[in-house]
Motif scaffolding. Structure first.
Motif, PDB file in Angstrom:
ATOM      1  N   PRO A   1       0.804  -1.222   0.000  1.00 20.17           N
ATOM      2  CA  PRO A   1       0.000   0.000   0.000  1.00 20.17           C
ATOM      3  C   PRO A   1       0.842   1.280   0.000  1.00 20.17           C
ATOM      4  CG  PRO A   1      -0.468  -1.336   1.968  1.00 20.17           C
ATOM      5  CD  PRO A   1       0.558  -2.056   1.190  1.00 20.17           C
ATOM      6  N   PHE A   2       2.146   1.180   0.318  1.00 24.19           N
ATOM      7  CA  PHE A   2       2.958   2.394   0.404  1.00 24.19           C
ATOM      8  C   PHE A   2       3.885   2.584  -0.785  1.00 24.19           C
ATOM      9  CE2 PHE A   2       1.485   1.818   4.681  1.00 24.19           C
ATOM     10  CZ  PHE A   2       1.058   3.113   4.949  1.00 24.19           C
ATOM     11  N   HIS A   3       3.697   1.765  -1.780  1.00 24.65           N
ATOM     12  CA  HIS A   3       4.480   1.874  -2.996  1.00 24.65           C
ATOM     13  C   HIS A   3       4.217   3.220  -3.649  1.00 24.65           C
ATOM     14  CE1 HIS A   3       6.167   0.618  -6.815  1.00 24.65           C
ATOM     15  NE2 HIS A   3       6.810  -0.247  -6.069  1.00 24.65           N
ATOM     16  N   GLY A   4       5.289   3.849  -4.156  1.00 19.17           N
ATOM     17  CA  GLY A   4       5.173   5.192  -4.727  1.00 19.17           C
ATOM     18  C   GLY A   4       3.989   5.377  -5.667  1.00 19.17           C
ATOM     19  N   GLU A   5       3.805   4.433  -6.585  1.00 21.15           N
ATOM     20  CA  GLU A   5       2.741   4.586  -7.592  1.00 21.15           C
ATOM     21  C   GLU A   5       1.344   4.603  -6.987  1.00 21.15           C
ATOM     22  OE1 GLU A   5       3.519   1.309 -10.187  1.00 21.15           O
ATOM     23  OE2 GLU A   5       5.539   2.101 -10.538  1.00 21.15           O
ATOM     24  N   ARG A   6       1.212   3.955  -5.829  1.00 21.96           N
ATOM     25  CA  ARG A   6      -0.110   3.882  -5.227  1.00 21.96           C
ATOM     26  C   ARG A   6      -0.585   5.222  -4.671  1.00 21.96           C
ATOM     27  NH1 ARG A   6      -3.501   0.736  -4.641  1.00 21.96           N
ATOM     28  NH2 ARG A   6      -4.124   1.898  -2.823  1.00 21.96           N
ATOM     29  N   MET A   7       0.362   6.117  -4.481  1.00 24.19           N
ATOM     30  CA  MET A   7       0.019   7.380  -3.833  1.00 24.19           C
ATOM     31  C   MET A   7      -1.037   8.157  -4.617  1.00 24.19           C
ATOM     32  SD  MET A   7       1.483   7.249  -1.135  1.00 24.19           S
ATOM     33  CE  MET A   7       1.809   5.505  -1.058  1.00 24.19           C
ATOM     34  N   GLN A   8      -0.979   8.040  -5.965  1.00 22.28           N
ATOM     35  CA  GLN A   8      -1.946   8.762  -6.797  1.00 22.28           C
ATOM     36  C   GLN A   8      -3.376   8.487  -6.324  1.00 22.28           C
ATOM     37  OE1 GLN A   8      -0.696  10.906  -8.757  1.00 22.28           O
ATOM     38  NE2 GLN A   8       1.389  10.128  -8.603  1.00 22.28           N
ATOM     39  N   ALA A   9      -3.611   7.232  -5.939  1.00 21.19           N
ATOM     40  CA  ALA A   9      -4.969   6.853  -5.531  1.00 21.19           C
ATOM     41  C   ALA A   9      -5.419   7.669  -4.320  1.00 21.19           C
ATOM     42  CB  ALA A   9      -5.020   5.361  -5.199  1.00 21.19           C
ATOM     43  N   TYR A  10      -4.464   8.063  -3.465  1.00 15.65           N
ATOM     44  CA  TYR A  10      -4.815   8.799  -2.255  1.00 15.65           C
ATOM     45  C   TYR A  10      -4.869  10.308  -2.490  1.00 15.65           C
ATOM     46  CZ  TYR A  10      -3.553   4.342  -0.040  1.00 15.65           C
ATOM     47  OH  TYR A  10      -3.463   3.034   0.314  1.00 15.65           O
ATOM     48  N   GLY A  11      -4.313  10.742  -3.636  1.00 10.33           N
ATOM     49  CA  GLY A  11      -4.125  12.175  -3.866  1.00 10.33           C
ATOM     50  C   GLY A  11      -5.404  12.982  -3.760  1.00 10.33           C
TER      51      GLY A  11
ATOM     52  N   CYS B   1      12.097   4.542   6.371  1.00 11.52           N
ATOM     53  CA  CYS B   1      10.700   4.877   6.611  1.00 11.52           C
ATOM     54  C   CYS B   1       9.796   4.291   5.529  1.00 11.52           C
ATOM     55  CB  CYS B   1      10.539   6.387   6.648  1.00 11.52           C
ATOM     56  SG  CYS B   1       8.830   6.916   6.807  1.00 11.52           S
ATOM     57  N   LEU B   2       8.824   3.498   5.977  1.00 12.90           N
ATOM     58  CA  LEU B   2       7.871   2.906   5.037  1.00 12.90           C
ATOM     59  C   LEU B   2       6.971   3.954   4.406  1.00 12.90           C
ATOM     60  CD1 LEU B   2       6.512  -0.258   6.831  1.00 12.90           C
ATOM     61  CD2 LEU B   2       6.906  -0.030   4.393  1.00 12.90           C
ATOM     62  N   GLY B   3       6.798   5.056   5.117  1.00 13.36           N
ATOM     63  CA  GLY B   3       5.873   6.082   4.640  1.00 13.36           C
ATOM     64  C   GLY B   3       6.563   7.222   3.925  1.00 13.36           C
ATOM     65  N   ALA B   4       7.829   7.046   3.501  1.00  9.88           N
ATOM     66  CA  ALA B   4       8.577   8.174   2.908  1.00  9.88           C
ATOM     67  C   ALA B   4       7.866   8.739   1.675  1.00  9.88           C
ATOM     68  CB  ALA B   4      10.004   7.750   2.579  1.00  9.88           C
ATOM     69  N   ALA B   5       7.430   7.870   0.774  1.00 10.55           N
ATOM     70  CA  ALA B   5       6.750   8.346  -0.440  1.00 10.55           C
ATOM     71  C   ALA B   5       5.404   8.979  -0.056  1.00 10.55           C
ATOM     72  CB  ALA B   5       6.539   7.201  -1.424  1.00 10.55           C
ATOM     73  N   PHE B   6       4.713   8.311   0.856  1.00  9.76           N
ATOM     74  CA  PHE B   6       3.415   8.799   1.319  1.00  9.76           C
ATOM     75  C   PHE B   6       3.566  10.195   1.929  1.00  9.76           C
ATOM     76  CE2 PHE B   6      -0.032   9.152   4.406  1.00  9.76           C
ATOM     77  CZ  PHE B   6      -1.108   8.527   3.796  1.00  9.76           C
ATOM     78  N   ALA B   7       4.550  10.365   2.797  1.00  6.27           N
ATOM     79  CA  ALA B   7       4.743  11.635   3.503  1.00  6.27           C
ATOM     80  C   ALA B   7       5.068  12.761   2.524  1.00  6.27           C
ATOM     81  CB  ALA B   7       5.855  11.505   4.537  1.00  6.27           C
ATOM     82  N   GLN B   8       5.960  12.490   1.568  1.00  5.95           N
ATOM     83  CA  GLN B   8       6.348  13.553   0.631  1.00  5.95           C
ATOM     84  C   GLN B   8       5.196  13.904  -0.301  1.00  5.95           C
ATOM     85  OE1 GLN B   8      10.811  13.114  -0.583  1.00  5.95           O
ATOM     86  NE2 GLN B   8      10.113  11.139   0.168  1.00  5.95           N
ATOM     87  N   PHE B   9       4.442  12.895  -0.665  1.00  9.74           N
ATOM     88  CA  PHE B   9       3.283  13.132  -1.510  1.00  9.74           C
ATOM     89  C   PHE B   9       2.249  13.974  -0.753  1.00  9.74           C
ATOM     90  CE2 PHE B   9      -0.721  12.008  -3.549  1.00  9.74           C
ATOM     91  CZ  PHE B   9      -0.392  12.123  -4.876  1.00  9.74           C
ATOM     92  N   GLU B  10       2.018  13.589   0.488  1.00  8.85           N
ATOM     93  CA  GLU B  10       1.064  14.315   1.325  1.00  8.85           C
ATOM     94  C   GLU B  10       1.513  15.765   1.540  1.00  8.85           C
ATOM     95  OE1 GLU B  10       0.372  12.342   5.047  1.00  8.85           O
ATOM     96  OE2 GLU B  10      -0.898  13.941   5.840  1.00  8.85           O
ATOM     97  N   MET B  11       2.801  15.953   1.786  1.00 10.44           N
ATOM     98  CA  MET B  11       3.311  17.313   1.971  1.00 10.44           C
ATOM     99  C   MET B  11       3.068  18.150   0.711  1.00 10.44           C
ATOM    100  SD  MET B  11       6.900  16.773   4.034  1.00 10.44           S
ATOM    101  CE  MET B  11       7.256  18.538   4.176  1.00 10.44           C
ATOM    102  N   ALA B  12       3.317  17.548  -0.439  1.00 11.39           N
ATOM    103  CA  ALA B  12       3.124  18.279  -1.696  1.00 11.39           C
ATOM    104  C   ALA B  12       1.661  18.679  -1.853  1.00 11.39           C
ATOM    105  CB  ALA B  12       3.589  17.425  -2.879  1.00 11.39           C
ATOM    106  N   VAL B  13       0.755  17.760  -1.565  1.00 11.51           N
ATOM    107  CA  VAL B  13      -0.674  18.053  -1.714  1.00 11.51           C
ATOM    108  C   VAL B  13      -1.075  19.203  -0.791  1.00 11.51           C
ATOM    109  CG1 VAL B  13      -3.002  17.152  -1.275  1.00 11.51           C
ATOM    110  CG2 VAL B  13      -1.307  15.725  -2.449  1.00 11.51           C
ATOM    111  N   VAL B  14      -0.672  19.122   0.469  1.00  9.84           N
ATOM    112  CA  VAL B  14      -1.098  20.131   1.445  1.00  9.84           C
ATOM    113  C   VAL B  14      -0.490  21.495   1.114  1.00  9.84           C
ATOM    114  CG1 VAL B  14      -1.074  20.795   3.891  1.00  9.84           C
ATOM    115  CG2 VAL B  14      -1.459  18.396   3.242  1.00  9.84           C
TER     116      VAL B  14
END
Ligand code: HEM
Length: 433
Positions: A107-117, A382-395
């Motif tokens: 679930p924390f794979h970089g490509e999956r982040m789009q789904a949460y965007g 960190c397992l959430g590194a991609a998630f965190a950076q993606f989230e930071m960008a969105v916010v």
């Protein structure tokens, strides 16, 4: 030359004094020791034993690529076991750690982040639009509200309705438990195994456990489980190597681990991004212009530079299970070796004018694996590194689009230590217009 047996030199102050300075002024303590002893020195911290601090990328690489049977990270996180549970990826080592990590990775794979965007952007926009203008306003608690909401949606898969409020309250209370000195100190004093005997502690953890158990139970039989994209739903469908599903206890422990590891850290990093940007209005303007133009580059560089200059966590720890040769020393089993995020990120050889906030340094110049380490490294990165950076960008995107932002006070905010994170002392206080 034969290695020197024992620990490299370091400050000679008594352990209690080193601990006191460490818990209040860790960065200053690290910088002073680095200036005096070089890129490898020992410090002594109560409850933690001896730490060999590493501020050289080559040594950091040796630790991050070292044998996970020798370099234990979970052992250094035992204080979290009473709250996160015995299955938490954070408290385990070796085979058990790898087994949990494999289950959590998809679930924390970089490509999956789009789904949460989309969900992340919706949550951020809703929250940001509710902020007052024209008055001093502390961003850190608001960033926490955003990251908590994002965890509820993307990790727990709970949105709106009667479920959300009680779960949110219980999780907030649970989070306070993990950063409350009144709780942490007894854990340190009586040890992680006995804290569970304290009724007040059991009650607070029990409340969250009950709600999560209910959520897991219902989700297991949800008809749309296979189509759902939240982390909980994916963990319910994950399988161990032998084909067996994750138990409720495993899922509970990992959900709370993701909450604790990902909520405050990301909110703090976002607060620092705004603290730095508001002291550099020309950079904030450049960011706004590029975001408006639909470009990503400067936004990415801003996030990278924030995490370099104001890393949320200053060191990571590996406890040695055997004697290890490192940097000319044979360091004894039982000591901790600690790649130092703070010092690596402030090394003028790697980052000229290291104190300056310069997102430009990362344009066309991606961060190095052992020179940019805000998320640690190796099998424990960190397992959430991609998630965190993606989230930071969105916010950040949603925020700079909507508001002009100025600092409430022109002076830069200093850092303030909360449990293990380094936060802006005044919670990133700004005035929006
Ligand atoms: C800016 C935000 C974040 C920062 C600075 C951060 C930093 C870190 C650091 C330094 C470590 C230890 C790495 C090591 O020992 O080498 C870590 C581990 C971890 N983080 Fe993050 N983190 C952030 C956000 C997140 C998020 C959003 C999640 C999940 C939703 C997350 C989940 C984890 C987990 C599960 C681990 C343990 C990995 C393991 O032991 O195998 N983190 N993080």
């Amino acid at each position: 030359m034969a290695p020197i047996r024992g620990l490299p030199p370091g400050p000679r102050m008594p352990r209690a004094l080193q601990t006191a300075i460490w818990s209040r002024q860790a960065q200053w303590f690290l910088e002073q020791s680095r200036a005096r002893f070089g890129p490898m020195f020992s410090i002594r911290i109560a409850y933690e034993g001896d730490w060999v601090v590493l501020a050289d990328p080559e040594l950091v690489k040796q630790v991050f690529t070292g044998d996970p049977r020798v370099f234990h990270a979970g052992e250094g996180n035992q204080i979290l076991r009473p709250v996160l549970g015995d299955n938490s990826v954070l408290v385990l080592d070796e085979k058990k750690h790898i087994a949990q990590r494999k289950l959590l990775l998809p679930p924390f794979h970089g490509e999956r982040m789009q789904a949460y965007g989309e969900k992340m952007a919706e949550i951020a926009a809703r929250e940001i639009e509710s902020w007052p203008t024209g008055v001093p306003y502390k961003l850190r608690p608001r960033m926490q509200a955003i990251t908590l909401e994002i965890v509820l949606e993307t990790v727990f898969g709970v949105h709106g309705g009667e479920r959300m409020a009680p779960l949110r309250d219980a999780l907030r209370d649970f989070l306070d438990l993990t950063t409350d000195p009144k709780v942490l100190l007894p854990v340190l004093a009586i040890g992680p195994d006995r804290i569970n005997n304290i009724p007040a502690f059991r009650r607070r953890v029990g409340r969250v456990d009950e709600l999560i158990a209910q959520e897991i139970g219902e989700r297991r039989v949800a008809e749309d489980l296979a189509e759902r994209e939240d982390v909980l739903s994916m963990l319910l469908q994950a399988r161990h190597d032998d084909g067996s599903p994750m138990s409720d206890a495993e899922i509970r422990d990992e959900l709370l681990t993701l909450l604790v590891a990902g909520h405050e850290t990301t909110a703090t990093a976002l607060s620092w991004a705004m603290e730095r940007l508001t002291r550099h209005p020309e950079k904030l303007e450049r960011l706004r212009a590029e975001v408006e133009a639909g470009e990503e580059e400067y936004l990415t560089a801003t996030i990278q530079e924030t995490l370099r200059l104001r890393p949320v966590i200053v060191i990571v720890v590996r406890k040695l299970t055997e004697d290890v040769e490192l940097g000319g020393y044979e360091i004894p089993a039982g000591a901790g070796v600690t790649p130092c995020i703070h010092l690596i990120h402030r090394d003028p050889q790697i980052y000229p004018e290291p104190e300056r906030f310069l997102p430009e340094r990362f344009l066309d110049n991606p961060p190095g694996t052992y020179t940019w380490i805000p998320f640690g490294g190796g099998v424990r990165r960190c397992l959430g590194a991609a998630f965190a950076q993606f989230e930071m960008a969105v916010v950040l995107r949603e925020l700079v689009r909507r508001h002009q932002i100025q600092p409430a006070n022109p002076a830069s905010e200093r850092n303030y230590r909360r449990a293990i994170t380094e936060t802006p002392r005044h919670d990133a206080e700004v005035v929006l217009s």
